[in-house]
Design a protein around this motif. Structure first.
Motif, mmCIF file in Angstrom:
data_model
loop_
_atom_site.group_PDB
_atom_site.id
_atom_site.type_symbol
_atom_site.label_atom_id
_atom_site.label_comp_id
_atom_site.label_asym_id
_atom_site.label_seq_id
_atom_site.Cartn_x
_atom_site.Cartn_y
_atom_site.Cartn_z
ATOM 1 N N LEU A 160 0.805 -1.234 0.000
ATOM 2 C CA LEU A 160 0.000 0.000 0.000
ATOM 3 C C LEU A 160 0.833 1.277 0.000
ATOM 4 O O LEU A 160 0.312 2.357 -0.251
ATOM 5 N N GLY A 161 2.097 1.187 0.328
ATOM 6 C CA GLY A 161 2.946 2.388 0.307
ATOM 7 C C GLY A 161 2.609 3.369 1.413
ATOM 8 O O GLY A 161 2.717 4.579 1.233
ATOM 9 N N THR A 162 2.219 2.846 2.572
ATOM 10 C CA THR A 162 1.771 3.751 3.654
ATOM 11 C C THR A 162 2.882 4.678 4.154
ATOM 12 O O THR A 162 2.595 5.760 4.636
ATOM 13 N N ARG A 163 4.145 4.234 4.004
ATOM 14 C CA ARG A 163 5.232 5.084 4.532
ATOM 15 C C ARG A 163 5.527 6.274 3.629
ATOM 16 O O ARG A 163 6.296 7.155 4.004
ATOM 17 N N VAL A 164 4.965 6.291 2.432
ATOM 18 C CA VAL A 164 5.183 7.454 1.563
ATOM 19 C C VAL A 164 3.871 8.169 1.224
ATOM 20 O O VAL A 164 3.789 8.938 0.279
ATOM 21 N N LEU A 165 2.855 7.942 2.063
ATOM 22 C CA LEU A 165 1.618 8.717 1.918
ATOM 23 C C LEU A 165 1.906 10.186 2.226
ATOM 24 O O LEU A 165 2.814 10.458 3.006
ATOM 25 N N PRO A 166 1.223 11.148 1.662
ATOM 26 C CA PRO A 166 0.073 11.005 0.787
ATOM 27 C C PRO A 166 0.434 10.796 -0.690
ATOM 28 O O PRO A 166 -0.462 10.662 -1.518
ATOM 29 N N ALA A 167 1.742 10.755 -1.015
ATOM 30 C CA ALA A 167 2.114 10.617 -2.432
ATOM 31 C C ALA A 167 1.466 9.389 -3.076
ATOM 32 O O ALA A 167 1.157 9.388 -4.265
ATOM 33 N N THR A 168 1.243 8.345 -2.258
ATOM 34 C CA THR A 168 0.774 7.072 -2.808
ATOM 35 C C THR A 168 -0.720 6.833 -2.575
ATOM 36 O O THR A 168 -1.186 5.705 -2.657
ATOM 37 N N LYS A 169 -1.456 7.914 -2.279
ATOM 38 C CA LYS A 169 -2.891 7.729 -2.021
ATOM 39 C C LYS A 169 -3.587 7.159 -3.269
ATOM 40 O O LYS A 169 -4.400 6.237 -3.174
ATOM 41 N N VAL A 170 -3.258 7.703 -4.437
ATOM 42 C CA VAL A 170 -3.899 7.267 -5.674
ATOM 43 C C VAL A 170 -2.903 6.560 -6.608
ATOM 44 O O VAL A 170 -3.259 5.647 -7.335
ATOM 45 N N ILE A 171 -1.641 7.002 -6.554
ATOM 46 C CA ILE A 171 -0.625 6.444 -7.459
ATOM 47 C C ILE A 171 0.078 5.277 -6.774
ATOM 48 O O ILE A 171 0.524 5.413 -5.632
ATOM 49 N N PRO A 172 0.201 4.139 -7.447
ATOM 50 C CA PRO A 172 0.972 3.044 -6.834
ATOM 51 C C PRO A 172 2.401 3.526 -6.548
ATOM 52 O O PRO A 172 2.983 4.237 -7.371
ATOM 53 N N LYS A 173 2.945 3.142 -5.398
ATOM 54 C CA LYS A 173 4.282 3.643 -5.040
ATOM 55 C C LYS A 173 5.316 3.244 -6.096
ATOM 56 O O LYS A 173 6.284 3.958 -6.327
ATOM 57 N N GLU A 174 5.086 2.113 -6.751
ATOM 58 C CA GLU A 174 6.037 1.647 -7.773
ATOM 59 C C GLU A 174 6.050 2.559 -8.998
ATOM 60 O O GLU A 174 6.950 2.476 -9.821
ATOM 61 N N MET A 175 5.008 3.397 -9.135
ATOM 62 C CA MET A 175 4.930 4.299 -10.287
ATOM 63 C C MET A 175 5.483 5.691 -9.980
ATOM 64 O O MET A 175 5.475 6.569 -10.842
ATOM 65 N N LEU A 176 5.929 5.927 -8.757
ATOM 66 C CA LEU A 176 6.507 7.246 -8.450
ATOM 67 C C LEU A 176 7.760 7.425 -9.297
ATOM 68 O O LEU A 176 8.565 6.502 -9.430
ATOM 69 N N PRO A 177 7.930 8.620 -9.874
ATOM 70 C CA PRO A 177 9.085 8.797 -10.767
ATOM 71 C C PRO A 177 10.397 8.926 -10.009
ATOM 72 O O PRO A 177 10.465 9.557 -8.958
ATOM 73 N N VAL A 178 11.410 8.295 -10.533
ATOM 74 C CA VAL A 178 12.781 8.512 -10.059
ATOM 75 C C VAL A 178 13.498 9.128 -11.254
ATOM 76 O O VAL A 178 13.780 8.442 -12.239
ATOM 77 N N VAL A 179 13.673 10.437 -11.206
ATOM 78 C CA VAL A 179 14.170 11.274 -12.303
ATOM 79 C C VAL A 179 13.164 11.243 -13.465
ATOM 80 O O VAL A 179 12.202 11.979 -13.427
ATOM 81 N N ASP A 180 13.334 10.381 -14.443
ATOM 82 C CA ASP A 180 12.448 10.450 -15.603
ATOM 83 C C ASP A 180 11.692 9.156 -15.887
ATOM 84 O O ASP A 180 11.062 9.012 -16.931
ATOM 85 N N ARG A 181 11.766 8.207 -14.939
ATOM 86 C CA ARG A 181 11.075 6.930 -15.168
ATOM 87 C C ARG A 181 10.431 6.458 -13.880
ATOM 88 O O ARG A 181 10.950 6.729 -12.794
ATOM 89 N N PRO A 182 9.329 5.717 -13.964
ATOM 90 C CA PRO A 182 8.774 5.189 -12.716
ATOM 91 C C PRO A 182 9.752 4.195 -12.077
ATOM 92 O O PRO A 182 10.475 3.481 -12.784
ATOM 93 N N ALA A 183 9.743 4.163 -10.756
ATOM 94 C CA ALA A 183 10.691 3.324 -10.009
ATOM 95 C C ALA A 183 10.693 1.878 -10.513
ATOM 96 O O ALA A 183 11.742 1.244 -10.631
ATOM 97 N N ILE A 184 9.509 1.363 -10.842
ATOM 98 C CA ILE A 184 9.410 -0.051 -11.225
ATOM 99 C C ILE A 184 10.265 -0.386 -12.451
ATOM 100 O O ILE A 184 10.761 -1.501 -12.596
ATOM 101 N N GLU A 185 10.459 0.610 -13.342
ATOM 102 C CA GLU A 185 11.246 0.332 -14.561
ATOM 103 C C GLU A 185 12.696 -0.020 -14.236
ATOM 104 O O GLU A 185 13.319 -0.830 -14.915
ATOM 105 N N TYR A 186 13.233 0.601 -13.188
ATOM 106 C CA TYR A 186 14.619 0.299 -12.810
ATOM 107 C C TYR A 186 14.730 -1.178 -12.402
ATOM 108 O O TYR A 186 15.721 -1.847 -12.690
ATOM 109 N N VAL A 187 13.688 -1.638 -11.715
ATOM 110 C CA VAL A 187 13.733 -3.015 -11.201
ATOM 111 C C VAL A 187 13.521 -4.011 -12.343
ATOM 112 O O VAL A 187 14.180 -5.059 -12.405
ATOM 113 N N VAL A 188 12.627 -3.668 -13.255
ATOM 114 C CA VAL A 188 12.407 -4.531 -14.426
ATOM 115 C C VAL A 188 13.700 -4.590 -15.256
ATOM 116 O O VAL A 188 14.122 -5.664 -15.708
ATOM 117 N N ASP A 189 14.364 -3.454 -15.411
ATOM 118 C CA ASP A 189 15.636 -3.441 -16.159
ATOM 119 C C ASP A 189 16.674 -4.318 -15.473
ATOM 120 O O ASP A 189 17.437 -5.027 -16.126
#
Ligand code: G1P
Length: 292
Positions: A14-43
């Motif tokens: 649920l991303g409770t430790r980074v609320l309210p940023a993650t209220k609607v957006i999945p925490k994995e989709m938060l951008p890290v510079v120019d890409r969502p965090a999840i892309e780094y992990v998929v790469d």
């Protein structure tokens, strides 16, 4: 020995430790510079030779599935406007058709339960688990370093890293018995021990190569730390019967599940970004000066 070809990415948290940023957006989709965090992990997974990724999702995580799908209207629009560079990048990052699966963890019962939810798709072969909260900056992807060890040793491998003694109660911690270079053998591991009673200051970093027998253990795993079904507890049991290694990998990890870890990730990835790096340095220097 079977190769590691499949990986599980548990993305139901649920991303409770980074609320309210993650209220609607999945925490994995938060951008890290120019890409969502999840892309780094998929790469990272792809760089280690992973051919199929199983995302264990939950309610409200649809954006992740959409992100790894073709965006027909958007791509058409970019094509018409001649924005070839970004179009190429979008298409390059698209997984090959059929190389991803999405399963639902219907209730937030813990990491062990999330991994267990992927059992039918993994089947009877070794697999990797990458926790998308943790981004790792490394010359050779952390999972690739683990696969390199695995190809020699087989068994089960987890990535570990040293942490300050006051942080041990936030992580899984290993109890090492011997060390050969960067590889530890262990006698136990414990999830979120109390400060002062941890067997070491080596934390489990969120990258695992596991044998499929773990699913049988997870099926009957009692709840542990935090009232959740813990992967660490099932691994601790499996360690009695199977080879288990911990690799102190080369690289730096960022725990994006908390606000400061996320900020550190942004700073590091911005500074090493090939397009933005130099200007990012200036942005940070200016910000420091202007906020003294
Ligand atoms: C999970 C694992 C823990 C590991 C940590 C790494 O904990 O259970 O063993 O050290 O990830 O970030 P969580 O962060 O889900 O509480």
């Amino acid at each position: 020995m079977q190769k590691v070809k499949k990986a599980i990415l548990p993305v139901a948290g649920l991303g409770t430790r980074v609320l309210p940023a993650t209220k609607v957006i999945p925490k994995e989709m938060l951008p890290v510079v120019d890409r969502p965090a999840i892309e780094y992990v998929v790469d990272e997974a792809r760089a280690a030779g992973i051919e199929h990724i199983v995302f264990v999702t939950g309610r409200g995580k649809g954006a992740i599935e959409d992100h790894f799908d073709q965006a027909y209207e958007l791509e058409e629009n970019l094509q018409q406007k001649g924005k070839q560079q970004i179009l190429d990048e979008l298409q390059r990052n698209l997984p090959k058709a059929g190389s991803t699966s999405f399963v639902r963890q219907q209730a937030p019962l813990g990491l062990g339960h999330a991994v267990w939810c992927a059992r039918d798709i993994i089947g009877d072969e070794p697999f990797a688990v990458l926790l998308p909260d943790v981004l790792i900056k490394a010359k050779t992807s952390c999972l690739a370093q683990m696969v390199e060890v695995y190809d020699k040793t087989g068994g089960n491998i987890i990535a570990v890293d040293e942490i300050p003694a006051e942080d041990v109660n936030k992580y899984g911690i290993i109890d090492p018995v011997s060390q050969d270079g960067d590889i530890y053998k262990m006698r136990a591991m414990i999830e979120k021990p109390d400060i002062g009673s941890a067997p070491s200051n080596l934390k489990i970093t969120g990258r695992y190569i596991l044998q499929p027998e773990i699913f049988g253990l997870l099926e009957n795993q009692a709840t542990g730390a935090g009232g959740e079904i813990q992967l660490t507890d099932a691994m601790a049991t499996m360690m009695q019967d199977q080879e288990f290694y911990a690799l102190k990998y080369q690289g730096v990890d960022f725990d994006c599940g908390n606000k400061l870890g996320y900020l550190r990730a942004i700073a590091h990835f911005a500074l090493s970004n090939s397009e933005l790096g130099n200007e990012a340095r200036k942005v940070f220097e200016d910000a420091l000066q202007e906020n003294q």
